[in-house]
Structure formats: structure tokens, C-alpha cells
Design a protein around this motif. Structure first.
Motif, PDB file in Angstrom:
ATOM      1  N   LEU A 107       6.641  80.424  85.483  1.00  0.00           N
ATOM      2  CA  LEU A 107       5.814  79.885  84.415  1.00  0.00           C
ATOM      3  C   LEU A 107       6.236  80.522  83.096  1.00  0.00           C
ATOM      4  CD1 LEU A 107       2.265  78.771  84.302  1.00  0.00           C
ATOM      5  CD2 LEU A 107       2.745  80.693  82.794  1.00  0.00           C
ATOM      6  N   GLU A 108       6.587  79.689  82.125  1.00  0.00           N
ATOM      7  CA  GLU A 108       7.022  80.177  80.815  1.00  0.00           C
ATOM      8  C   GLU A 108       5.952  79.865  79.780  1.00  0.00           C
ATOM      9  OE1 GLU A 108       9.924  81.494  79.539  1.00  0.00           O
ATOM     10  OE2 GLU A 108      11.532  81.094  80.973  1.00  0.00           O
ATOM     11  N   ILE A 109       5.490  80.898  79.049  1.00  0.00           N
ATOM     12  CA  ILE A 109       4.638  80.669  77.899  1.00  0.00           C
ATOM     13  C   ILE A 109       5.527  80.136  76.781  1.00  0.00           C
ATOM     14  CG2 ILE A 109       3.121  81.715  76.176  1.00  0.00           C
ATOM     15  CD1 ILE A 109       1.812  81.731  78.858  1.00  0.00           C
ATOM     16  N   LEU A 110       5.125  79.026  76.165  1.00  0.00           N
ATOM     17  CA  LEU A 110       5.915  78.418  75.101  1.00  0.00           C
ATOM     18  C   LEU A 110       5.278  78.663  73.735  1.00  0.00           C
ATOM     19  CD1 LEU A 110       6.701  74.912  76.683  1.00  0.00           C
ATOM     20  CD2 LEU A 110       8.037  77.015  76.845  1.00  0.00           C
ATOM     21  N   ARG A 111       6.101  78.726  72.714  1.00  0.00           N
ATOM     22  CA  ARG A 111       5.603  78.825  71.349  1.00  0.00           C
ATOM     23  C   ARG A 111       5.062  77.467  70.902  1.00  0.00           C
ATOM     24  NH1 ARG A 111      10.376  81.956  71.336  1.00  0.00           N
ATOM     25  NH2 ARG A 111       9.977  84.148  70.823  1.00  0.00           N
ATOM     26  N   HIS A 112       4.071  77.494  70.002  1.00  0.00           N
ATOM     27  CA  HIS A 112       3.573  76.258  69.425  1.00  0.00           C
ATOM     28  C   HIS A 112       4.557  75.756  68.365  1.00  0.00           C
ATOM     29  CE1 HIS A 112      -0.139  77.637  71.344  1.00  0.00           C
ATOM     30  NE2 HIS A 112      -0.548  76.376  71.263  1.00  0.00           N
ATOM     31  N   ALA A 113       4.446  74.476  68.025  1.00  0.00           N
ATOM     32  CA  ALA A 113       5.402  73.846  67.113  1.00  0.00           C
ATOM     33  C   ALA A 113       5.478  74.565  65.772  1.00  0.00           C
ATOM     34  CB  ALA A 113       5.031  72.378  66.904  1.00  0.00           C
ATOM     35  N   ASP A 114       4.322  75.022  65.246  1.00  0.00           N
ATOM     36  CA  ASP A 114       4.344  75.657  63.928  1.00  0.00           C
ATOM     37  C   ASP A 114       4.833  77.103  63.959  1.00  0.00           C
ATOM     38  OD1 ASP A 114       2.189  76.792  65.191  1.00  0.00           O
ATOM     39  OD2 ASP A 114       0.695  76.171  63.713  1.00  0.00           O
ATOM     40  N   GLU A 115       5.195  77.604  65.131  1.00  0.00           N
ATOM     41  CA  GLU A 115       5.747  78.954  65.244  1.00  0.00           C
ATOM     42  C   GLU A 115       7.273  78.951  65.186  1.00  0.00           C
ATOM     43  OE1 GLU A 115       3.500  81.796  68.042  1.00  0.00           O
ATOM     44  OE2 GLU A 115       3.168  79.824  68.944  1.00  0.00           O
ATOM     45  N   VAL A 116       7.872  77.777  65.290  1.00  0.00           N
ATOM     46  CA  VAL A 116       9.332  77.666  65.322  1.00  0.00           C
ATOM     47  C   VAL A 116       9.830  77.139  63.979  1.00  0.00           C
ATOM     48  CG1 VAL A 116      11.312  76.572  66.451  1.00  0.00           C
ATOM     49  CG2 VAL A 116       9.328  77.277  67.808  1.00  0.00           C
ATOM     50  N   LYS A 117      10.693  77.886  63.336  1.00  0.00           N
ATOM     51  CA  LYS A 117      11.244  77.473  62.044  1.00  0.00           C
ATOM     52  C   LYS A 117      12.297  76.391  62.239  1.00  0.00           C
ATOM     53  CE  LYS A 117      10.684  81.980  59.762  1.00  0.00           C
ATOM     54  NZ  LYS A 117      11.382  83.087  59.056  1.00  0.00           N
ATOM     55  N   SER A 118      12.313  75.441  61.317  1.00  0.00           N
ATOM     56  CA  SER A 118      13.327  74.396  61.349  1.00  0.00           C
ATOM     57  C   SER A 118      14.691  74.999  61.030  1.00  0.00           C
ATOM     58  CB  SER A 118      12.985  73.299  60.348  1.00  0.00           C
ATOM     59  OG  SER A 118      14.064  72.394  60.225  1.00  0.00           O
ATOM     60  N   ALA A 119      15.696  74.561  61.737  1.00  0.00           N
ATOM     61  CA  ALA A 119      17.052  75.072  61.509  1.00  0.00           C
ATOM     62  C   ALA A 119      17.681  74.485  60.249  1.00  0.00           C
ATOM     63  CB  ALA A 119      17.933  74.777  62.716  1.00  0.00           C
ATOM     64  N   ASP A 120      17.150  73.353  59.780  1.00  0.00           N
ATOM     65  CA  ASP A 120      17.770  72.656  58.648  1.00  0.00           C
ATOM     66  C   ASP A 120      17.874  73.543  57.410  1.00  0.00           C
ATOM     67  OD1 ASP A 120      17.949  70.501  60.288  1.00  0.00           O
ATOM     68  OD2 ASP A 120      16.198  69.461  59.478  1.00  0.00           O
ATOM     69  N   ALA A 121      16.798  74.309  57.143  1.00  0.00           N
ATOM     70  CA  ALA A 121      16.794  75.149  55.939  1.00  0.00           C
ATOM     71  C   ALA A 121      17.874  76.222  55.990  1.00  0.00           C
ATOM     72  CB  ALA A 121      15.423  75.794  55.777  1.00  0.00           C
ATOM     73  N   VAL A 156       0.015  68.514  82.527  1.00  0.00           N
ATOM     74  CA  VAL A 156      -0.319  67.214  81.941  1.00  0.00           C
ATOM     75  C   VAL A 156       0.888  66.301  81.783  1.00  0.00           C
ATOM     76  CG1 VAL A 156      -2.308  68.134  80.713  1.00  0.00           C
ATOM     77  CG2 VAL A 156      -0.092  68.147  79.583  1.00  0.00           C
ATOM     78  N   ARG A 157       2.113  66.860  81.889  1.00  0.00           N
ATOM     79  CA  ARG A 157       3.302  66.040  81.706  1.00  0.00           C
ATOM     80  C   ARG A 157       4.497  66.694  82.390  1.00  0.00           C
ATOM     81  NH1 ARG A 157       4.206  63.411  75.957  1.00  0.00           N
ATOM     82  NH2 ARG A 157       2.291  62.481  76.746  1.00  0.00           N
ATOM     83  N   PHE A 158       5.512  65.860  82.694  1.00  0.00           N
ATOM     84  CA  PHE A 158       6.742  66.361  83.293  1.00  0.00           C
ATOM     85  C   PHE A 158       7.925  65.862  82.470  1.00  0.00           C
ATOM     86  CE2 PHE A 158       3.573  66.435  86.552  1.00  0.00           C
ATOM     87  CZ  PHE A 158       3.786  67.650  87.175  1.00  0.00           C
ATOM     88  N   VAL A 159       8.843  66.781  82.155  1.00  0.00           N
ATOM     89  CA  VAL A 159       9.967  66.453  81.276  1.00  0.00           C
ATOM     90  C   VAL A 159      11.268  66.931  81.910  1.00  0.00           C
ATOM     91  CG1 VAL A 159       8.495  66.662  79.232  1.00  0.00           C
ATOM     92  CG2 VAL A 159       9.840  68.632  79.989  1.00  0.00           C
ATOM     93  N   ASP A 160      12.387  66.435  81.374  1.00  0.00           N
ATOM     94  CA  ASP A 160      13.698  66.919  81.826  1.00  0.00           C
ATOM     95  C   ASP A 160      13.869  68.383  81.407  1.00  0.00           C
ATOM     96  OD1 ASP A 160      14.327  64.437  82.848  1.00  0.00           O
ATOM     97  OD2 ASP A 160      15.325  63.766  80.997  1.00  0.00           O
ATOM     98  N   PRO A 161      14.553  69.180  82.219  1.00  0.00           N
ATOM     99  CA  PRO A 161      14.763  70.596  81.863  1.00  0.00           C
ATOM    100  C   PRO A 161      15.387  70.791  80.495  1.00  0.00           C
ATOM    101  CG  PRO A 161      15.396  70.212  84.143  1.00  0.00           C
ATOM    102  CD  PRO A 161      15.113  68.863  83.557  1.00  0.00           C
ATOM    103  N   SER A 162      16.262  69.886  80.079  1.00  0.00           N
ATOM    104  CA  SER A 162      16.943  70.015  78.793  1.00  0.00           C
ATOM    105  C   SER A 162      16.072  69.569  77.620  1.00  0.00           C
ATOM    106  CB  SER A 162      18.237  69.191  78.797  1.00  0.00           C
ATOM    107  OG  SER A 162      17.948  67.813  79.024  1.00  0.00           O
ATOM    108  N   ALA A 163      14.886  69.016  77.907  1.00  0.00           N
ATOM    109  CA  ALA A 163      14.037  68.483  76.836  1.00  0.00           C
ATOM    110  C   ALA A 163      13.346  69.570  76.031  1.00  0.00           C
ATOM    111  CB  ALA A 163      12.994  67.535  77.425  1.00  0.00           C
ATOM    112  N   ILE A 164      13.229  70.775  76.590  1.00  0.00           N
ATOM    113  CA  ILE A 164      12.545  71.867  75.898  1.00  0.00           C
ATOM    114  C   ILE A 164      13.583  72.745  75.211  1.00  0.00           C
ATOM    115  CG2 ILE A 164      10.935  73.799  76.110  1.00  0.00           C
ATOM    116  CD1 ILE A 164       9.879  72.546  78.654  1.00  0.00           C
ATOM    117  N   ASP A 165      13.520  72.793  73.899  1.00  0.00           N
ATOM    118  CA  ASP A 165      14.433  73.606  73.093  1.00  0.00           C
ATOM    119  C   ASP A 165      14.262  75.077  73.453  1.00  0.00           C
ATOM    120  OD1 ASP A 165      15.439  75.178  70.802  1.00  0.00           O
ATOM    121  OD2 ASP A 165      15.706  73.220  69.862  1.00  0.00           O
ATOM    122  N   ALA A 166      15.374  75.788  73.559  1.00  0.00           N
ATOM    123  CA  ALA A 166      15.345  77.206  73.949  1.00  0.00           C
ATOM    124  C   ALA A 166      14.511  78.061  73.001  1.00  0.00           C
ATOM    125  CB  ALA A 166      16.770  77.761  74.021  1.00  0.00           C
ATOM    126  N   ARG A 167      14.344  77.628  71.751  1.00  0.00           N
ATOM    127  CA  ARG A 167      13.574  78.400  70.781  1.00  0.00           C
ATOM    128  C   ARG A 167      12.089  78.476  71.139  1.00  0.00           C
ATOM    129  NH1 ARG A 167      15.223  75.169  65.511  1.00  0.00           N
ATOM    130  NH2 ARG A 167      14.964  73.516  67.062  1.00  0.00           N
TER     131      ARG A 167
END
Length: 292
Positions: free
Chosen positions: A163-177, A95-106
């Protein structure tokens, strides 16, 4: 004999459908499974499913539940859970195409190899591979697997697609804390230059085959030695000491160990910094060579 694909379906981009096959890109063969054994008898420990005040229970009497308060559960029948599973359309929908660096390694969770399925799929597969290479983009889409919706990233990998399965947004903890406790430290300029110099001298290609899993190899050696009724072969090496050392002294010794001058003069440091800056500007001005 070629491995068997665990999923077959279509890779879809708008109205384009490409039949594909999916294979796991990782292996668990090196994983050592250790069981619990009753030492006096040599028998393996088995577990029973028990309920407090009831005792052992049969599998057919067990259902699933969610603990919403301490000791209180919402009971869920397996059929109720199965009815919620999404119907698979056997399609990976880009559905979309992004730069390789746009996806956080987490976000990366599990990789798979994606191959064309049949002669009719080969041309479309080759076009997709070359288009992603030339555009220098990663495809992002949806994929239903085992009744659950997944986010996926599709990118070139040598002669094929990964093909990489990615985690959903709510599965990744914010680093700020976690990082809010990291103090702001004023860094010594010379120490920073030495650290950069050490990094540059140790820069090179990523070669995972040169990194040994020493613990796993040692466990395998211990297991084999016991099976063969012999003493294990132990590789002895110098263990790193835990002495506290001045960071500047450590950097100087580390740089010197690379076979060059330890601490560059201020003039040399300025020339090196200017050279690095010029190199970066040149690399930005030079168009990136794309694969054909």
C-alpha cells in the motif's frame, strides 16, 4: 518475534470487506542522528522556547497560528484543530483501478506492507492479490490516517500487497515551470546511437543492495573509531575527475569500455535499429504472461 502492526482495519471493495494489518515498509535505522554539543564542556545544547520581549515561555501557554500577513497571525486552539480531524472508519476504501504506469512517480510518498488479519481474511486477501496480478491493475482509494484523508495505491508485491500513500495533486509541482528553460538541442545521430548502445549494454535488473551508501558508512566508521580510540579505516578509491570532455569521445570510450566495438558503422546501426523495432513489434504482439 513478529513486528507489531501500527494499524488494523478493513480493505473494502464494494461490499467485500477483508480484515488487514498495516506495517511500515521502510526503516530509519541507518539514519545517523547528530546532536549539537558545547565543545568546552561536552554538554548537549538545549533550546528554550522564547517570545520576543517576553522571554522563556511555558508549553501550556503556546498555541498554533497561521501568518496571513507579515507579523499577523490567525490563532488556532489545539481543540479547534482536533475537531476538524476526520473520524477514522478503520477502512481502506478502493474506488478505482488503473494501469500501473498511470500513476506518476512523483505522487508516491510512503510504502506500507498490507497483510491479512486472521484466518478468515486469508481467502479474500489471496483473491485480491491474484485478481490484481491477472488484471495487471493498481487499486486506488481513500484512507483516513491520524485524522487526515489520504489517497492510496494498492498493488501486488511478491506474495503480498503493498500500500502506497500518495501525494495530493496540489502537493506536486508542475514540471513545466522548471523545464521550460531547457533548450531544444539538435542531437547528433551517431552520438544518439552510441548513447542507446551504451544504455542497452548496461541494462539489467535493479539490484539496490549493490549500491553502497558510502557517506553513511564512512560516518559510522568515524564514530566507531572515536569510541574505540583508534584511527578510522579509510577506503581510498579513484575520485572522478571533473575534466570537460567531448561528448562523442566520452560515448565512444564508454562503449569501448564495455568490451565491444565502440562506434558501429551506419549499416550496423541500421540493422540494430531494425532489430530493435522488430523486437518491440514482437513484444507488443505477444500477450503478456500473467501470474496465476
Amino acid at each position: 518475534m513478529a513486528p507489531r502492526a501500527f494499524w488494523t482495519g478493513n480493505l473494502r471493495l464494494s461490499l467485500v470487506n477483508i480484515p488487514v494489518r498495516l506495517y511500515p515498509a521502510t526503516s530509519t535505522e541507518r539514519k545517523i542522528e547528530l546532536h549539537q554539543i558545547h565543545e568546552p564542556s561536552g554538554k548537549r545544547i538545549r533550546y528554550q522556547k522564547v517570545a520576543p520581549g517576553v522571554g522563556a515561555v511555558e508549553n501550556e501557554d503556546i498555541i498554533k497560528g497561521y501568518e496571513y500577513e507579515k507579523g499577523k497571525y490567525v490563532l488556532l486552539d489545539q481543540k479547534e484543530i482536533d475537531d476538524l480531524k476526520l473520524e477514522s472508519k478503520q477502512t481502506i476504501e478502493l474506488v478505482r483501478f488503473v494501469d500501473p504506469s498511470a500513476i506518476d512517480a512523483r505522487y508516491f510518498e510512503k510504502p506500507y506492507y498490507l497483510l491479512p488479519d486472521g484466518d478468515a481474511a486469508e481467502e479474500g486477501y489471496a483473491i485480491m492479490l491474484k485478481a490484481l496480478n491477472q488484471a495487471d491493475k493498481v487499486g486506488v482509494g481513500n484512507f483516513i490516517l491520524r485524522g487526515q484523508s489520504n489517497i492510496v495505491a494498492l498493488k501486488p508485491c511478491g506474495k503480498g500487497l503493498l500500500l502506497e500513500i500518495l501525494r495530493h495533486a496540489d502537493e506536486v509541482k508542475s514540471a513545466d515551470a522548471f523545464f521550460k528553460e531547457v533548450p531544444d538541442v539538435k542531437v547528433d545521430k551517431e552520438a544518439l546511437e552510441l548513447a542507446v548502445e551504451l544504455i542497452e549494454r548496461k541494462s539489467g535488473e535493479f539490484e539496490p543492495e549493490k549500491f553502497k551508501d558510502e557517506y553513511t558508512e564512512a560516518v559510522w566508521e568515524l564514530i566507531n573509531a572515536k569510541i574505540e580510540h583508534r584511527a578510522p579505516t579509510v577506503e581510498t578509491g579513484e575520485a572522478p575527475t571533473a575534466k570537460v570532455i567531448n561528448i562523442m569521445d566520452a560515448l565512444k570510450k564508454s562503449v569501448k569500455a564495455q568490451g565491444k566495438q565502440a562506434a558501429p558503422s551506419k549499416a550496423q546501426g541500421k540493422r540494430a535499429a531494425a532489430s530493435r523495432s522488430a523486437t518491440k513489434k514482437t513484444s507488443r504482439a505477444t500477450p503478456k504472461r500473467k501470474s496465476a
